[in-house]
Structures are given as C-alpha cells and as structure tokens.
Design an enzyme around this catalytic site. Structure first.
Site, short mmCIF file in Angstrom:
data_model
loop_
_atom_site.label_atom_id
_atom_site.label_comp_id
_atom_site.label_asym_id
_atom_site.label_seq_id
_atom_site.Cartn_x
_atom_site.Cartn_y
_atom_site.Cartn_z
N ALA A 13 0.67 -1.21 0.16
CA ALA A 13 0.05 -0.07 0.00
C ALA A 13 0.69 1.40 0.00
O ALA A 13 0.18 2.30 0.19
CB ALA A 13 -1.05 -0.03 1.21
N SER A 139 -7.62 -10.12 -10.77
CA SER A 139 -7.44 -9.26 -11.86
C SER A 139 -8.40 -10.08 -12.67
O SER A 139 -8.86 -11.15 -12.60
CB SER A 139 -6.01 -9.44 -12.47
N TYR A 152 1.39 -15.37 -13.96
CA TYR A 152 0.60 -14.34 -13.32
C TYR A 152 -0.82 -14.71 -13.59
O TYR A 152 -1.47 -14.64 -12.74
CB TYR A 152 0.87 -12.96 -14.28
#
Length: 263
Positions: A13, A139, A152
């Site tokens: 973050a 994603s 990925y």
C-alpha cells in the site's frame, strides 16, 4: 459494512492501487489504516501524506515482505496492538513478473492465502473477535486465459478459487468474516508500465506491446472506489470486476464444470 470507524490493513500500500485503497478508506471515514510494504518502498512518506490529509495517527506504515510468514503475522499483530482491533483486510500486494515466477507465486498467491488466514485469526468470531471483511485482489486476468503472462494469470485464477472457497457459508458461519475478490482491468500502475523484460523467454516483446496498447488503462482511484463499494455491499464469496473507470459489477461463475458436447 459501513467503513466509517473501521480499522483496515492493506498490503502493498505504499503506492499505486494499494495507496489509493488506503486513501479512499480514510476519505470515507475509516478510523485507522495500516499500510504494509517493503522497507525499500516510500511507505513512510505515504503514511505522512495520509496523516497530513486526514489527521495525525490515522495511518501507520509497517515494513513487511509478504513472502515472509513471520513478517506478515507480525504486521497483523502490530496493527491490532496499535489500533485495538481489525475490521478490513485488503490483500493487495502483487507483481507481474513471469521471469521470476517463483517469487510471483509467493507474492500473488501464497501471501494471499496467508493474509486470508491471518484475517480469520484476527477478525474471526470463533477467535473472540467481531467478524469483518477480507478483499483479495485478483485481476480480470484471473477470469480469462492468455499467452502473455501465463504464470501471472494462473496466480490470479488461484486467488479467485481461494476466495470462492473461503467465501462459502461453512467458513462464514464460524468466523463472521466475508471474503470477496476484486478483479481490476488494466490500471495505470507500475505493474503495467514496468512489465518490459518480465516475461518468459518464449514471449516476444512485440506481442506484449500489442496487448498493452489494445486495452485502455483506468486510474487507481477508480479501482479504489470499486473496492469501497464491494466492502459495503459485496456478498460473501462474490467476485467483482472494475474496468474502464466504470462502476464495479459482480460476475457469476459456474459452480460445476459443464460437459463439452462434441459436434
């Protein structure tokens, strides 16, 4: 869940989408946010920026390599020690680097598994806490297939499987913790802008360039708004997409495989 007065922990973050999540949480009334990132990140500066905007002590930076089990657990423990409790966990840290696929799996999936289980440990009603919500960042790549970054893509499929399985009633009835997943489309972050040279040797750069140029990138702030929405209304085990800067929407996935019918 109304995020007002809640305490959150966000991995990865210090910048990018993770920092946007922390900002959006505080902007919408979160009491405190712990931002976790590497020692080499700009985490201290990011925490100072958040405290300057939202009030002193609103955010803390905790050095944490999510691939190191002891560091991640210590970060959860420190968050609770500093702020008294924990309500929201966003497992956000991730890389797109098939050239270092073992590290990629460690960050994108193994750390998400560990972060989810620590979320249950530090928020679960069965552990003496009051419940909460875990958001696992996947994603749109986790909903499709593609030749560019196969490892990925596999890690993001795994995050969705993890979320849907931990998001079944069996776990919620024990813990009172919702587990949901956000699947952003291409977003303007270092994950995308610095992917050159991070593919398998068998994947040509011309192919990557063509893929990246074919899809418009949205802003981290758009994704953060979507995450705040699903924290508020997302059902346990649900999977959401945010793309093209538009409002987040839930997707429906098959619970059972469908037998292929030959022509």
């Amino acid at each position: 869940m109304d995020v007002g007065g809640k305490i959150a922990l966000v991995t990865g973050a210090a910048s990018g989408i993770g920092f946007a999540y922390a900002t959006e949480l505080l902007r919408n009334g979160a009491k405190h946010v712990a931002i976790l990132d590497l020692a080499s990140s700009n985490g201290e500066e990011s925490a100072k920026k958040l405290n300057a905007e939202f009030g002193n002590g609103k955010a803390i930076f905790i050095v944490c390599d999510v691939t190191k089990a002891q560091e991640l657990e210590a970060a959860f423990a420190k968050t609770v020690k500093e702020f008294g409790s924990l309500d929201i966990v966003i497992n956000n840290a991730g890389i797109m680097d098939d050239a270092r696929w073992e590290l990629e799996i460690g960050i994108n999936f193994t750390a998400v598994v560990r972060g989810t289980m620590l979320g249950f440990q530090y928020m679960g009603k069965d552990k003496g806490h009051k419940g909460g919500v875990i958001v696992n960042i996947s994603s749109v790549a986790g909903l499709v297939t593609g030749p560019s970054f196969p490892v990925y893509i596999a890690t993001k499929h795994a995050v969705i499987g993890l979320t849907r399985s931990f998001g079944l009633p069996y776990h919620f009835e024990k813990t009172g913790v919702r587990v949901i997943s956000m699947c952003p489309s291409f977003t303007n972050t270092q994950l995308i802008t610095e992917c050159v040279g991070r593919t398998l040797d068998s994947v040509e750069q011309d192919h990557i360039d063509k893929v990246l140029s074919s899809v418009p990138a949205q802003t981290p702030e758009s994704v953060a708004e979507g995450v705040l929405h699903i924290i508020r209304v997302g059902e346990n085990g649900s999977i959401w997409v945010v793309e093209n800067g538009e409002p987040a929407y839930e997707v429906q996935l098959a619970d059972q495989p469908v037998k292929k019918v030959s022509a």
